[in-house]
Design an enzyme around this catalytic site. Structure first.
Site, PDB file in Angstrom:
ATOM      1  N   ASP A 247       0.849  -1.192   0.000  1.00 50.82           N
ATOM      2  CA  ASP A 247       0.000   0.000   0.000  1.00 50.82           C
ATOM      3  C   ASP A 247       0.884   1.241   0.000  1.00 50.82           C
ATOM      4  OD1 ASP A 247      -2.418   1.321  -0.080  1.00 50.82           O
ATOM      5  OD2 ASP A 247      -2.649   1.378   2.087  1.00 50.82           O
TER       6      ASP A 247
ATOM      7  N   TYR B  77       1.197   5.726  -0.482  1.00 46.45           N
ATOM      8  CA  TYR B  77       0.794   6.950   0.237  1.00 46.45           C
ATOM      9  C   TYR B  77       0.983   8.092  -0.761  1.00 46.45           C
ATOM     10  CZ  TYR B  77       0.896   9.909   4.558  1.00 46.45           C
ATOM     11  OH  TYR B  77       0.652  10.803   5.579  1.00 46.45           O
TER      12      TYR B  77
ATOM     13  N   HIS C  40      -3.629  14.131   0.820  1.00 45.28           N
ATOM     14  CA  HIS C  40      -3.827  13.285   1.995  1.00 45.28           C
ATOM     15  C   HIS C  40      -2.622  13.350   2.930  1.00 45.28           C
ATOM     16  CE1 HIS C  40      -5.025   9.869   4.454  1.00 45.28           C
ATOM     17  NE2 HIS C  40      -3.900   9.235   4.141  1.00 45.28           N
TER      18      HIS C  40
ATOM     19  N   ARG D 137       1.477  16.644  13.073  1.00 45.21           N
ATOM     20  CA  ARG D 137       2.665  17.453  13.358  1.00 45.21           C
ATOM     21  C   ARG D 137       2.361  18.921  13.061  1.00 45.21           C
ATOM     22  NH1 ARG D 137       3.993  13.298  10.159  1.00 45.21           N
ATOM     23  NH2 ARG D 137       4.225  14.676   8.354  1.00 45.21           N
TER      24      ARG D 137
ATOM     25  N   GLU E 248     -10.116   4.071   4.071  1.00 48.31           N
ATOM     26  CA  GLU E 248      -9.302   4.801   3.114  1.00 48.31           C
ATOM     27  C   GLU E 248      -9.757   4.394   1.722  1.00 48.31           C
ATOM     28  OE1 GLU E 248      -5.108   4.430   3.821  1.00 48.31           O
ATOM     29  OE2 GLU E 248      -5.192   5.738   5.579  1.00 48.31           O
TER      30      GLU E 248
ATOM     31  N   GLU F  44      -9.257   3.972  -1.975  1.00 47.39           N
ATOM     32  CA  GLU F  44      -8.035   3.806  -2.760  1.00 47.39           C
ATOM     33  C   GLU F  44      -8.332   3.127  -4.094  1.00 47.39           C
ATOM     34  OE1 GLU F  44      -4.781   2.111  -0.648  1.00 47.39           O
ATOM     35  OE2 GLU F  44      -5.324   3.018   1.274  1.00 47.39           O
TER      36      GLU F  44
ATOM     37  N   ASP G 215      -8.943   0.417   2.395  1.00 38.18           N
ATOM     38  CA  ASP G 215      -7.908   0.042   3.365  1.00 38.18           C
ATOM     39  C   ASP G 215      -8.410   0.441   4.747  1.00 38.18           C
ATOM     40  OD1 ASP G 215      -5.485  -0.664   4.539  1.00 38.18           O
ATOM     41  OD2 ASP G 215      -4.634   1.329   4.220  1.00 38.18           O
TER      42      ASP G 215
ATOM     43  N   ARG H   4      -7.279   3.774  13.628  1.00 45.68           N
ATOM     44  CA  ARG H   4      -6.412   4.942  13.798  1.00 45.68           C
ATOM     45  C   ARG H   4      -5.787   5.031  15.190  1.00 45.68           C
ATOM     46  NH1 ARG H   4      -5.130   6.245   8.704  1.00 45.68           N
ATOM     47  NH2 ARG H   4      -6.955   6.836   7.469  1.00 45.68           N
TER      48      ARG H   4
ATOM     49  N   GLN I 202      -3.067   2.395  15.250  1.00 39.90           N
ATOM     50  CA  GLN I 202      -1.994   2.861  14.371  1.00 39.90           C
ATOM     51  C   GLN I 202      -1.163   3.977  15.022  1.00 39.90           C
ATOM     52  OE1 GLN I 202      -3.489   4.444  10.672  1.00 39.90           O
ATOM     53  NE2 GLN I 202      -1.471   4.930   9.874  1.00 39.90           N
TER      54      GLN I 202
ATOM     55  N   TYR J  65       2.908   3.045  15.325  1.00 41.54           N
ATOM     56  CA  TYR J  65       3.576   3.250  14.040  1.00 41.54           C
ATOM     57  C   TYR J  65       5.008   3.763  14.145  1.00 41.54           C
ATOM     58  CZ  TYR J  65       3.294   8.390  13.659  1.00 41.54           C
ATOM     59  OH  TYR J  65       3.464   9.732  13.826  1.00 41.54           O
TER      60      TYR J  65
ATOM     61  N   LYS K 221      -3.546  -1.744  10.376  1.00 33.60           N
ATOM     62  CA  LYS K 221      -3.922  -1.882   8.967  1.00 33.60           C
ATOM     63  C   LYS K 221      -4.169  -3.331   8.552  1.00 33.60           C
ATOM     64  CE  LYS K 221      -3.160   2.423   7.352  1.00 33.60           C
ATOM     65  NZ  LYS K 221      -4.088   3.193   6.516  1.00 33.60           N
TER      66      LYS K 221
ATOM     67  N   THR L  31      -8.526  -5.601   4.334  1.00 33.43           N
ATOM     68  CA  THR L  31      -8.503  -4.705   3.185  1.00 33.43           C
ATOM     69  C   THR L  31      -9.510  -5.256   2.191  1.00 33.43           C
ATOM     70  OG1 THR L  31      -6.147  -4.231   3.497  1.00 33.43           O
ATOM     71  CG2 THR L  31      -7.089  -3.716   1.347  1.00 33.43           C
TER      72      THR L  31
ATOM     73  N   THR M 233      -4.721   6.531   0.253  1.00 28.21           N
ATOM     74  CA  THR M 233      -5.946   7.327   0.242  1.00 28.21           C
ATOM     75  C   THR M 233      -5.957   8.335  -0.894  1.00 28.21           C
ATOM     76  OG1 THR M 233      -6.137   7.127   2.636  1.00 28.21           O
ATOM     77  CG2 THR M 233      -7.392   8.884   1.606  1.00 28.21           C
TER      78      THR M 233
ATOM     79  N   GLU N 294      -9.454  12.594   7.880  1.00 24.47           N
ATOM     80  CA  GLU N 294      -9.304  13.882   7.194  1.00 24.47           C
ATOM     81  C   GLU N 294     -10.633  14.627   7.138  1.00 24.47           C
ATOM     82  OE1 GLU N 294      -6.899  14.177   3.359  1.00 24.47           O
ATOM     83  OE2 GLU N 294      -7.387  12.050   3.487  1.00 24.47           O
TER      84      GLU N 294
END
Length: 390
Positions: free
Chosen positions: A106, A108, A113, A122, A179, A181, A213, A217, A220, A224, A233, A237, A324, A338
């Site tokens: 998968d 990104y 996104h 962040r 997600e 995709e 996907d 959260r 994760q 992560y 994850k 799927t 995503t 999001e």
């Protein structure tokens, strides 16, 4: 004999012809092609045993020239009368996972996104990590938990630690997400030690599916660092039942957005494989987002090239997904984290404010693409319903 009626404006006319695996009532799974609201049994029509098998893999591994040849034979066959036993109404068959998944990766690939999640996670730093515009970031998923559309999704359990908690706890996921995709199915693999170039994409990749996907959260967020997604994850799927052949998507091909800085040589495309796909995300039957795939920064040809540049082999049935799909507008965001800005900005679903998925919720992702002469092609839909944790 039967002649399949194809209504004007059908998303599944002769310009599309997606492949799937179906089981007629009381029959064994076998390969078929969707035409309008019918499924054509290819073994019965073309007389080739490769289509009597319960997956597309044996056909896909025959290679690009064979894919072109068979597509021409199908167009000729379905333009004429077909044996009655070879045509099945779509609503009378059971659809299965269309191919055996060899490996699953998968990516990104959406700048929108990645930037949105960077701002969420962040807020005092640059949204994108320093490597993001130099390579397609990705992770290896779990092929064994790729499931066909319609499979119930059991809410995963795991460790989670909210910012206001002193220590992690174990229990059902509290921030279950989706997600939206697009996935790409490798038809012919490549040997160990032999990278696949960007120009070889169309010779290697058989077709396109839609992917959800599912993402835990809270699990994760705790796990992560430093190695990335794992249990958040790997629990499920979902993929759509129809594989739209890449051969059908030439009219949907568009340039990718400007890539600045210029990618390294192995990622440079003379004729980029951007795709003008319009996705729709429904939450309990209500449309909440319309992500545009044409906004994706990295193309699938670049993803495949990067996935194999270190000499990693690829195999028939490999699935790699885009990550995503999100656009620049709020109603184009392809994940609920999001769309609701981390749960701070609920959306109204069924008259209620909602953030993440609750047990019993159903999510459906569908898509269309431009076809020849202004027509539209359907990519089908991928659906899943959330079941309680066990």
């Amino acid at each position: 004999m039967t002649r399949i009626p194809i209504p004007d404006g059908s998303l599944y006319g002769l310009d599309n012809l997606p492949y799937g695996v179906f089981a007629p009532d009381g029959g064994e799974p076998r390969v078929g092609v969707r035409v309008a609201d019918s499924v054509v049994d290819l073994a019965a029509v073309l007389g080739d045993d490769v289509f009597s098998r319960p997956s597309l893999n044996a056909f896909m591994e025959q290679g690009h020239e064979r894919w072109v040849e068979v597509r021409e034979h199908i167009i000729d066959a379905v333009s004429d009368d077909l044996p009655d036993g070879a045509v099945h109404a779509l609503d009378t068959v059971t659809l299965h996972l269309p191919f055996e998944v060899a490996d699953y990766v998968d990516f990104y690939a959406s700048e929108h996104h990645a930037s949105n999640l960077g701002r969420l996670f962040r807020p005092d730093a640059e949204p994108l990590m320093p490597n993001w515009k130099h390579l397609p970031v990705g992770y290896h998923g779990r092929a064994g938990t790729v499931v066909p559309s319609g499979t119930g999704i059991v809410r995963p359990s795991g460790q989670r630690k909210a910012p206001d908690e002193a220590a992690p706890t174990y229990g059902p996921c509290r921030r279950l997400d989706i997600e939206a995709e697009v996935g790409f199915v490798v038809g012919t693999g490549s040997p160990l030690g032999a990278p696949v170039g960007v120009d070889d994409f169309a010779e290697r990749v058989f077709g396109v599916v839609l992917v959800n996907d599912w993402s835990a959260r809270d699990v994760q967020a705790w796990e992560y660092v430093p190695l990335g997604p794992f249990l958040g994850k790997s629990f499920a799927t979902s993929v759509s039942p129809w594989v739209v052949p890449l051969l059908a998507l030439e009219a949907a091909r568009v340039p990718t957005p400007l890539q600045d800085p210029e990618p390294l040589p192995y990622l440079r495309e003379k004729n980029p494989w951007g795709l003008d796909l319009d996705l729709v995300v429904e939450w309990n039957g209500q449309v909440v987002s319309r992500p545009p795939y044409r906004e994706m920064y990295w193309s699938p040809a670049q993803m495949l090239a990067h996935m194999t540049v270190n000499g990693a082999s690829s195999r028939t049935g490999d699935l790699f997904a885009s990550g995503t799909v999100s656009g620049p507008e709020k109603d184009q965001r392809g994940a609920f984290i999001e769309l609701t800005w981390g749960g701070k900005e609920p959306v109204e679903v069924g008259g209620e404010p909602r953030t993440f998925l609750e047990d019993g919720d159903t999510v459906t992702i569908s898509a269309t693409a431009p076809g020849p002469g202004g027509a539209r092609l359907g990519l089908g839909a991928v659906t899943g319903r959330v079941l309680p944790a066990r």
